[in-house]
Scaffold this active site. Structure first.
Site, PDB file in Angstrom:
ATOM      1  N   HIS A 167      -7.152  -2.402  -3.343  1.00 41.08           N
ATOM      2  CA  HIS A 167      -7.165  -1.098  -2.676  1.00 41.08           C
ATOM      3  C   HIS A 167      -6.304  -0.083  -3.415  1.00 41.08           C
ATOM      4  CE1 HIS A 167      -7.648  -4.359   0.353  1.00 41.08           C
ATOM      5  NE2 HIS A 167      -8.731  -3.663   0.628  1.00 41.08           N
TER       6      HIS A 167
HETATM    7  S1  FES Z   1      -3.831  -2.756  -2.199  1.00 39.97           S
HETATM    8 FE1  FES Z   1      -4.735  -3.857  -0.593  1.00 39.97          FE
HETATM    9  S2  FES Z   1      -4.222  -5.917  -1.079  1.00 39.97           S
HETATM   10 FE2  FES Z   1      -3.270  -4.749  -2.637  1.00 39.97          FE
END
Ligand code: FES
Length: 197
Positions: free
Chosen positions: A155
């Site tokens: 993410h």
């Molecule tokens: S940014 Fe979501 S698990 Fe690393």
């Protein structure tokens, strides 16, 4: 105590002192990432401390060691990497490491016992993915304000080379620094508290 008794006492002490320590070996490679051998599965499941010969982790390299079922990174930061650590504090969520994500003895500018070695759990504090190591000063996926670090592809969270999380990413906290201590200048124990030798 005569000489014979002294020898027996010393052997018993050494046996007790080393019990529970696994050992992690590794092979040096030309790329800045090394997967280590690790202690037996039984030892890891029991939470045994893991000994690492950091002399085999060259400048700029990252070694991954298994400890308590988690990947623990040992990163050998160069002088340049350390110099750049203090230059992006305004970009960080917790630059002074006020959250208890490290032992008290690692609550310092480098989040470590010895400045050149970061010892941290390589699991993103968002949802648990494994971030990628980006030691380059101008790594494309870290952006222009971070002087090397870690990028989580799940993410997009970013961490600097002390494992400190950048603002405005999903991860809420810095990476966790594990308890660690040095048996000597070259031998590190992960999972054991202590000060430099
Ligand atoms: S940014 Fe979501 S698990 Fe690393």
């Amino acid at each position: 105590m005569d000489t014979h008794e002294t020898d027996i006492h010393r052997r018993r002490f050494l046996t007790a002192a080393t019990a529970g320590l696994g050992s992690a070996g590794l092979a040096a490679t030309a790329i800045p990432f090394v997967e280590s051998m690790s202690p037996s599965e039984a030892a890891k499941a029991a939470g045994a401390a893991v000994e690492v010969d950091v002399s085999q982790v060259g400048p700029g390299m990252l070694l991954t060691v298994g400890w308590r079922g988690k990947p623990v990174w040992v990163v050998h930061r160069t002088g340049q990497m350390l110099d750049l650590l203090g230059k992006h504090d305004s970009q960080l969520v917790d630059p002074q490491s006020d959250e208890p994500q490290q032992p008290d003895y690692a609550k310092n500018a480098t989040r470590s016992v010895k400045p050149q070695y970061l010892v941290a759990i390589g699991i993103c504090t968002h949802l648990g993915c494994i971030p990628l190591y980006r030691p380059e000063v101008a790594a494309a996926d870290l952006g222009p304000d971070l002087h090397g670090g870690f990028y989580c592809p799940c993410h997009g969270s970013k961490f600097d080379l002390a494992g400190r999380v950048v603002k405005n990413v999903p991860a809420p906290r810095n990476l966790e620094v594990t308890p660690h201590a040095y048996l000597s200048d070259t031998h590190l124990v992960i999972g054991q508290d202590g000060k430099p030798a």
